[in-house]
Write an enzyme that holds these catalytic residues in place. Structure first.
Site, mmCIF file in Angstrom:
data_model
loop_
_atom_site.group_PDB
_atom_site.id
_atom_site.type_symbol
_atom_site.label_atom_id
_atom_site.label_comp_id
_atom_site.label_asym_id
_atom_site.label_seq_id
_atom_site.Cartn_x
_atom_site.Cartn_y
_atom_site.Cartn_z
ATOM 1 N N GLY A 60 -19.719 -0.885 -29.266
ATOM 2 C CA GLY A 60 -20.135 0.105 -30.267
ATOM 3 C C GLY A 60 -21.393 0.840 -29.842
ATOM 4 N N ARG B 104 -0.977 0.446 -26.519
ATOM 5 C CA ARG B 104 0.208 0.462 -27.380
ATOM 6 C C ARG B 104 0.811 1.864 -27.428
ATOM 7 N NH1 ARG B 104 -3.844 -2.084 -29.820
ATOM 8 N NH2 ARG B 104 -4.288 -0.418 -31.318
ATOM 9 N N SER C 251 -14.489 3.440 -40.471
ATOM 10 C CA SER C 251 -14.330 4.271 -39.274
ATOM 11 C C SER C 251 -12.872 4.579 -38.935
ATOM 12 C CB SER C 251 -14.975 3.570 -38.070
ATOM 13 O OG SER C 251 -14.334 2.329 -37.805
ATOM 14 N N GLU D 268 0.964 3.840 2.003
ATOM 15 C CA GLU D 268 1.543 4.236 3.289
ATOM 16 C C GLU D 268 2.811 3.430 3.589
ATOM 17 O OE1 GLU D 268 -3.017 4.399 3.878
ATOM 18 O OE2 GLU D 268 -1.542 3.344 2.642
ATOM 19 N N GLU E 176 -15.513 1.120 -25.126
ATOM 20 C CA GLU E 176 -15.148 1.708 -26.415
ATOM 21 C C GLU E 176 -16.096 1.327 -27.552
ATOM 22 O OE1 GLU E 176 -11.135 2.472 -27.522
ATOM 23 O OE2 GLU E 176 -10.374 1.366 -25.790
ATOM 24 N N HIS F 116 0.828 -1.193 0.000
ATOM 25 C CA HIS F 116 0.000 0.000 0.000
ATOM 26 C C HIS F 116 0.871 1.255 0.000
ATOM 27 C CE1 HIS F 116 -3.712 -2.219 1.853
ATOM 28 N NE2 HIS F 116 -3.329 -2.711 0.691
#
Length: 355
Positions: A288, A201, A162, A46, A286, A44
């Site tokens: 459609g 990427r 697209s 801390e 993402e 963690h």
């Protein structure tokens, strides 16, 4: 605390099911320790900051973006570690809603004589931890919907082309957003149309998000998804008695059955609960258009990221969001603008659900 919040961002996308916490330890006006939650959720923040501070932590002050944990798990409680280090003060941005903590960490430090200040930059910390909070309080991860569209709201031409509506700078920004989420989600239509790998990427060697495809029948090839399994896990959310289960059983890392909703499609709320049960705190959707519409109709979208490119495709193009069936404006969900900026030749807007 600003520094602690910025440090915590380094853990976004690779510390689930834990929150991405940041911690700064200060003594005599000098920073002596910095830490953030490490990949996989441990150590963690801390603990990392205390390791850096060493013996100097005695009589120091810690600034933490989330209440230190108070329960024993794979590691000991951070509240105990701060007490054992001899700190005299702890500034906590926001309390932890996890029932195992929920004020117990603060109480433990106060009982040991540490002066605890609460609420410093609480709004910013609550926004930073909203995915973790969503999983703890609702059982579902935070959902960010990404749309890359023309000026007139289309994501493809009438023939389905697209790639690419937005420019390279915007696409690189999308990869950074993928990296900051636990998982990337698409529908089977997007897989059939684009054959995406859904990996991050162009950003060097960094942890990859889980790739998730929501598909009632698992009726897609997913060539690129299969080819990149050594880079990132692949999970498939499918309906009952899916015809493609046997085809995909050895070609993915997780098969999650999702019940059908009243319209015969996947129950997306149940799907998100299943993903939350697996520990995911944030999902980056993402596409459609049908999946986007279904998530919006079910009020399951927390944030919307819209990339707008300077071209017009016309009404015969493919809309970024499928039919919502909205007849009156008051039926539409409202989002508040978080930010708006230019990225290359495109504009990125960040909207967040109004509460």
């Amino acid at each position: 605390m600003t520094l602690a919040l910025n440090l915590g961002k380094r853990g976004l996308g690779n510390v689930w099911p834990n929150p991405a916490v940041g911690c700064v330890i200060v003594k005599d006006g000098r920073i002596i320790g910095r830490g953030w939650t490490q990949p996989g959720g441990r150590p963690h923040a801390e603990v990392m900051a205390l390791r850096q501070a060493g013996s100097q932590a005695q009589d120091a002050t810690a600034y933490v973006t989330l209440e230190p944990c108070a329960h024993h798990g794979a590691t000991g409680p951070c509240a105990e570690a701060l007490v054992a280090a001899g700190l005299v003060r702890c500034v906590v941005a926001v309390t932890d809603p996890d029932p195992r903590v929920a004020g117990a960490g603060i109480a433990q430090m106060q009982a040991a004589g540490i002066d605890v200040t609460q609420g410093c930059m609480s709004a910013e910390a609550s926004a930073a931890h909203r995915g973790f909070f969503s999983r703890v309080t609702k059982g579902q991860p935070r959902v960010t919907l990404k749309l890359a569209m023309s000026v007139d709201g289309q994501i493809a031409t009438q023939s389905g082309e697209s790639q690419w509506i937005t420019g390279p700078q915007a696409r690189r920004d999308v990869h950074a957003l993928r990296a900051g989420h636990d998982a990337v989600l698409v529908g089977s239509g997007t897989v059939r149309a684009d054959d995406p790998s859904l990996t991050v990427r162009g950003l060097g060697r960094i942890p990859q998000p889980v790739r998730i495809v929501a598909s009632q029948d698992l009726n897609f090839a997913g060539t690129a998804l299969k080819a990149s399994r050594d880079l990132s896990p692949l999970w498939l959310c499918h309906g009952p008695n899916s015809v493609g289960i046997e085809t995909w059983r050895d070609a993915c890392d997780q098969l999650l059955e999702v019940p059908k909703a009243g319209d015969g499609q996947l129950d997306l709320s149940a799907m998100l609960e299943s993903l939350g049960a697996q520990g995911l705190t944030s999902v980056f959707c993402e596409g459609g258009g049908r999946l986007a519409a279904s998530l919006l109709n079910a009020d399951l979208v927390d944030d919307v990221i819209v990339y707008t490119a300077g071209l017009v495709l016309g009404a015969d193009g493919l809309a970024g969001v499928a039919d919502l069936g909205i007849e009156r404006l008051q039926e539409a969900q409202r989002f508040g603008l978080v930010s708006c900026r230019q990225i290359g030749a495109d504009i990125r807007q960040h909207w967040r659900v109004s509460v």
